[in-house]
Design an enzyme around this catalytic site. Structure first.
Site, PDB file in Angstrom:
ATOM      1  N   ILE A  13     -65.134  33.666 -12.331  1.00 56.33           N
ATOM      2  CA  ILE A  13     -64.624  33.466 -10.964  1.00 56.33           C
ATOM      3  C   ILE A  13     -65.151  34.574 -10.041  1.00 56.33           C
ATOM      4  CG2 ILE A  13     -62.556  33.067  -9.552  1.00 56.33           C
ATOM      5  CD1 ILE A  13     -61.084  32.424 -12.206  1.00 56.33           C
ATOM      6  N   ASP A  44     -66.184  51.064 -16.925  1.00 57.43           N
ATOM      7  CA  ASP A  44     -64.995  50.636 -17.663  1.00 57.43           C
ATOM      8  C   ASP A  44     -63.786  51.185 -16.911  1.00 57.43           C
ATOM      9  OD1 ASP A  44     -62.901  50.252 -19.376  1.00 57.43           O
ATOM     10  OD2 ASP A  44     -63.946  50.996 -21.162  1.00 57.43           O
ATOM     11  N   LEU A  45     -62.982  50.287 -16.393  1.00 53.24           N
ATOM     12  CA  LEU A  45     -61.847  50.712 -15.556  1.00 53.24           C
ATOM     13  C   LEU A  45     -60.803  51.516 -16.331  1.00 53.24           C
ATOM     14  CD1 LEU A  45     -61.325  47.489 -13.421  1.00 53.24           C
ATOM     15  CD2 LEU A  45     -62.143  49.695 -12.598  1.00 53.24           C
ATOM     16  N   SER A 104     -52.082  33.751 -12.222  1.00 56.03           N
ATOM     17  CA  SER A 104     -52.283  32.479 -12.920  1.00 56.03           C
ATOM     18  C   SER A 104     -51.039  31.618 -12.833  1.00 56.03           C
ATOM     19  CB  SER A 104     -52.595  32.777 -14.391  1.00 56.03           C
ATOM     20  OG  SER A 104     -52.542  31.606 -15.161  1.00 56.03           O
ATOM     21  N   THR A 155     -49.903  30.281 -15.141  1.00 52.16           N
ATOM     22  CA  THR A 155     -49.211  30.525 -16.408  1.00 52.16           C
ATOM     23  C   THR A 155     -47.861  31.215 -16.171  1.00 52.16           C
ATOM     24  OG1 THR A 155     -49.587  31.283 -18.676  1.00 52.16           O
ATOM     25  CG2 THR A 155     -50.284  32.774 -16.956  1.00 52.16           C
ATOM     26  N   TYR A 199     -51.103  37.879 -22.776  1.00 50.72           N
ATOM     27  CA  TYR A 199     -51.987  37.640 -21.623  1.00 50.72           C
ATOM     28  C   TYR A 199     -51.158  37.181 -20.415  1.00 50.72           C
ATOM     29  CZ  TYR A 199     -54.630  34.852 -18.365  1.00 50.72           C
ATOM     30  OH  TYR A 199     -55.094  34.319 -17.200  1.00 50.72           O
ATOM     31  N   LYS A 209     -50.105  39.003 -16.444  1.00 50.12           N
ATOM     32  CA  LYS A 209     -50.180  38.450 -15.076  1.00 50.12           C
ATOM     33  C   LYS A 209     -48.833  38.623 -14.361  1.00 50.12           C
ATOM     34  CE  LYS A 209     -54.454  37.468 -15.261  1.00 50.12           C
ATOM     35  NZ  LYS A 209     -55.377  38.370 -14.536  1.00 50.12           N
ATOM     36  N   TYR A 241     -53.955  30.974  -9.890  1.00 53.61           N
ATOM     37  CA  TYR A 241     -54.937  29.911 -10.134  1.00 53.61           C
ATOM     38  C   TYR A 241     -54.352  28.865 -11.072  1.00 53.61           C
ATOM     39  CZ  TYR A 241     -58.017  34.004  -9.292  1.00 53.61           C
ATOM     40  OH  TYR A 241     -58.605  35.149  -8.828  1.00 53.61           O
ATOM     41  N   PHE A 242     -54.672  27.617 -10.799  1.00 53.65           N
ATOM     42  CA  PHE A 242     -54.408  26.574 -11.785  1.00 53.65           C
ATOM     43  C   PHE A 242     -55.607  26.575 -12.757  1.00 53.65           C
ATOM     44  CE2 PHE A 242     -50.220  24.827 -11.002  1.00 53.65           C
ATOM     45  CZ  PHE A 242     -49.841  25.712 -10.014  1.00 53.65           C
ATOM     46  N   GLY A 279     -47.933  26.485 -27.621  1.00 54.24           N
ATOM     47  CA  GLY A 279     -47.897  27.198 -26.344  1.00 54.24           C
ATOM     48  C   GLY A 279     -48.340  26.372 -25.146  1.00 54.24           C
ATOM     49  N   ASP A 280     -48.889  25.166 -25.385  1.00 55.95           N
ATOM     50  CA  ASP A 280     -49.332  24.346 -24.242  1.00 55.95           C
ATOM     51  C   ASP A 280     -48.135  23.788 -23.476  1.00 55.95           C
ATOM     52  OD1 ASP A 280     -52.078  24.482 -24.126  1.00 55.95           O
ATOM     53  OD2 ASP A 280     -52.403  22.786 -25.477  1.00 55.95           O
TER      54      ASP A 280
HETATM   55  C1  UD1 Z   1     -55.241  28.338 -20.608  1.00 56.29           C
HETATM   56  C2  UD1 Z   1     -54.170  29.300 -20.941  1.00 56.29           C
HETATM   57  C3  UD1 Z   1     -53.654  29.902 -19.660  1.00 56.29           C
HETATM   58  C4  UD1 Z   1     -54.781  30.607 -18.936  1.00 56.29           C
HETATM   59  C5  UD1 Z   1     -55.932  29.640 -18.723  1.00 56.29           C
HETATM   60  C6  UD1 Z   1     -57.130  30.429 -18.250  1.00 56.29           C
HETATM   61  C7  UD1 Z   1     -53.167  28.547 -23.038  1.00 56.29           C
HETATM   62  C8  UD1 Z   1     -51.966  27.933 -23.666  1.00 56.29           C
HETATM   63  N1  UD1 Z   1     -53.120  28.653 -21.702  1.00 56.29           N
HETATM   64  O1  UD1 Z   1     -54.699  27.307 -19.763  1.00 56.29           O
HETATM   65  O2  UD1 Z   1     -52.630  30.825 -19.947  1.00 56.29           O
HETATM   66  O3  UD1 Z   1     -54.349  31.089 -17.700  1.00 56.29           O
HETATM   67  O4  UD1 Z   1     -56.287  28.998 -19.933  1.00 56.29           O
HETATM   68  O5  UD1 Z   1     -58.229  29.613 -18.126  1.00 56.29           O
HETATM   69  O6  UD1 Z   1     -54.078  28.903 -23.714  1.00 56.29           O
HETATM   70  N2  UD1 Z   1     -57.509  21.121 -24.605  1.00 56.29           N
HETATM   71  C9  UD1 Z   1     -57.867  20.233 -25.603  1.00 56.29           C
HETATM   72  N3  UD1 Z   1     -58.860  20.607 -26.463  1.00 56.29           N
HETATM   73  C10 UD1 Z   1     -59.516  21.803 -26.374  1.00 56.29           C
HETATM   74  C11 UD1 Z   1     -59.155  22.696 -25.336  1.00 56.29           C
HETATM   75  C12 UD1 Z   1     -58.136  22.331 -24.473  1.00 56.29           C
HETATM   76  O7  UD1 Z   1     -57.294  19.150 -25.722  1.00 56.29           O
HETATM   77  O8  UD1 Z   1     -60.389  22.072 -27.211  1.00 56.29           O
HETATM   78  C13 UD1 Z   1     -56.452  20.734 -23.648  1.00 56.29           C
HETATM   79  C14 UD1 Z   1     -55.246  21.663 -23.672  1.00 56.29           C
HETATM   80  O9  UD1 Z   1     -54.295  21.217 -24.608  1.00 56.29           O
HETATM   81  C15 UD1 Z   1     -54.759  21.531 -22.237  1.00 56.29           C
HETATM   82  C16 UD1 Z   1     -56.025  21.270 -21.418  1.00 56.29           C
HETATM   83  O10 UD1 Z   1     -56.993  20.824 -22.363  1.00 56.29           O
HETATM   84  O11 UD1 Z   1     -53.938  20.421 -22.116  1.00 56.29           O
HETATM   85  C17 UD1 Z   1     -56.538  22.495 -20.719  1.00 56.29           C
HETATM   86  O12 UD1 Z   1     -56.661  23.551 -21.650  1.00 56.29           O
HETATM   87  P1  UD1 Z   1     -57.305  24.948 -21.271  1.00 56.29           P
HETATM   88  O13 UD1 Z   1     -58.609  24.740 -20.633  1.00 56.29           O
HETATM   89  O14 UD1 Z   1     -57.257  25.805 -22.505  1.00 56.29           O
HETATM   90  O15 UD1 Z   1     -56.341  25.524 -20.153  1.00 56.29           O
HETATM   91  P2  UD1 Z   1     -54.767  25.808 -20.202  1.00 56.29           P
HETATM   92  O16 UD1 Z   1     -54.217  25.676 -21.559  1.00 56.29           O
HETATM   93  O17 UD1 Z   1     -54.141  24.991 -19.143  1.00 56.29           O
END
Ligand code: UD1
Length: 339
Positions: free
Chosen positions: A12, A58-59, A125, A127, A150, A154, A178-179, A298-299
């Site tokens: 980013i 390196d901060l 984030s 998150t 992590y 944030k 950020y989303f 964790g998702d």
């Molecule tokens: C993840 C982090 C979040 C962080 C963000 C930074 C987790 C639980 N969350 O967000 O804290 O701020 O990255 O970029 O790790 N998926 C699959 N298969 C894969 C990879 C992902 O199905 O191989 C799905 C995941 O279940 C999710 C979606 O894709 O539903 C997005 O995943 P990801 O890109 O890892 O982002 P987040 O989990 O939303």
């Protein structure tokens, strides 16, 4: 006007440097190259025609940070991206995350406090919301206990800035939540460069299509969503980068309503994992090899932004679509593998 971008060679960060330079800002990048490379500097230069000033730093090295600021007293604003961001690694090694993401933030804020102009943009984030009770998610949604160190960095980072703003009226801070940032610059000169096996969806998709990964696992299809897969708000990294410039200008022009503000940065539209795959297949003309797998610990089920505050107060809105983002990510993936 001189702007410091920490982590400016990251995903980013590099896109934001491009947008800052496009708007005529003079950019100084510091980056420790722990998750980036000098090629990114060349990419930024190729796009903008201007090579930003770069220092490898390196901060965590406090005396070097002090030296750096002593020679750059004319910094008008800081956009702070530098941080570690692998959720799984943070669970295994929490102290690395607290040291990399929290200690460094404290050092920077201390140095910022000595500058004439104290404008600070922080990478936060969505998150912090965890699984929000209501969708779309507004900035007023409660912050939920973090799922990982992590995520906790944030939340703590935001609190540190907010508390510091309370006692220092000269300091003006904005936290940008950020989303899901995805995509690459349309020129394919810069993009996302995950080390090792990608944890995030889009790099995993493009690497699978490229043949670097055998198959994508879709983590769960039994969630209470329309097609059973998780829903996220995927935002094109170029749109996201532009929001940083707008937020910075808000501070530089003194338009901020209080000296600590928070904005969601998303598109406002939720897309499921299967919709993301469909978008990729459409724009790439490739069929993706994927299977349905178990849920990932964790998702959250669904997260997408209420964008009203960013739209109305910042006067910023996204211009690019999920298809645009997927097309740019695919172009970038093809380019880096051809090298
Ligand atoms: C993840 C982090 C979040 C962080 C963000 C930074 C987790 C639980 N969350 O967000 O804290 O701020 O990255 O970029 O790790 N998926 C699959 N298969 C894969 C990879 C992902 O199905 O191989 C799905 C995941 O279940 C999710 C979606 O894709 O539903 C997005 O995943 P990801 O890109 O890892 O982002 P987040 O989990 O939303």
């Amino acid at each position: 006007m001189k702007i410091l971008v920490t982590g400016g060679l990251g995903f980013i960060g590099s896109h934001t440097v491009v947008e800052l330079q496009n708007e005529g800002f003079e950019v100084v990048i510091i980056d420790d190259l722990s998750n980036s490379s000098m090629d990114v500097l060349e990419g930024i230069t190729a796009i903008t025609g201007v090579k930003p000033h770069f220092e490898q730093l390196d901060l965590k090295d406090r005396s070097k940070v002090e030296d750096f600021f002593a020679t750059h007293k004319d910094i008008a604003g800081i956009i702070h991206f530098a941080a570690s961001k692998a959720v799984g690694e943070s669970v295994q090694n929490p102290l690395k995350y607290y040291e990399n993401n929290i200690n460094t933030l404290v050092y920077i804020l201390k140095e910022l406090g000595k500058l004439q102009q104290q404008n600070f943009i922080f990478s936060s984030s969505c998150t912090v919301y965890g699984q929000a009770d209501e969708l779309p998610i507004t900035e007023n949604a409660p912050v939920k206990p973090a799922e990982s160190p992590y995520g906790n960095t944030k939340q703590i980072g935001e609190e540190i800035i907010r508390d510091t703003c309370k006692v220092n009226p000269e300091l003006k801070g904005i936290a940008l939540r950020y989303f899901n940032p995805i995509g690459a610059h349309p020129t394919a000169e810069i993009g996302e460069l995950p080390k090792g096996v990608p944890q995030n969806l889009v790099p995993f998709i493009t690497q699978t299509a490229m043949g670097l990964r055998e198959q994508l696992s879709v983590f769960g299809d039994d969630y209470p969503t329309e097609d059973g897969t998780c829903v996220r708000d995927y935002i094109h990294v170029v749109d996201l980068a532009k929001a940083h410039v707008v937020a910075l200008q808000r501070l530089l022009q003194g338009k901020n309503k209080s000296n600590y503000e928070v904005f969601n940065l998303g598109t406002g539209k939720g897309s499921s994992v299967l919709e993301a795959i469909q978008s990729f297949e459409k724009v790439s003309g490739q069929q993706l090899n994927y299977k349905i797998a178990d849920r990932r610990a964790g998702d959250v089920i669904a997260a997408y932004a209420d964008t009203d505050k960013a739209n109305d107060v910042l006067g910023w809105r996204t211009e690019l679509t999920l298809d645009d983002a997927m097309a740019s990510a695919w172009k970038w993936e093809q380019k880096i593998r051809r090298k």
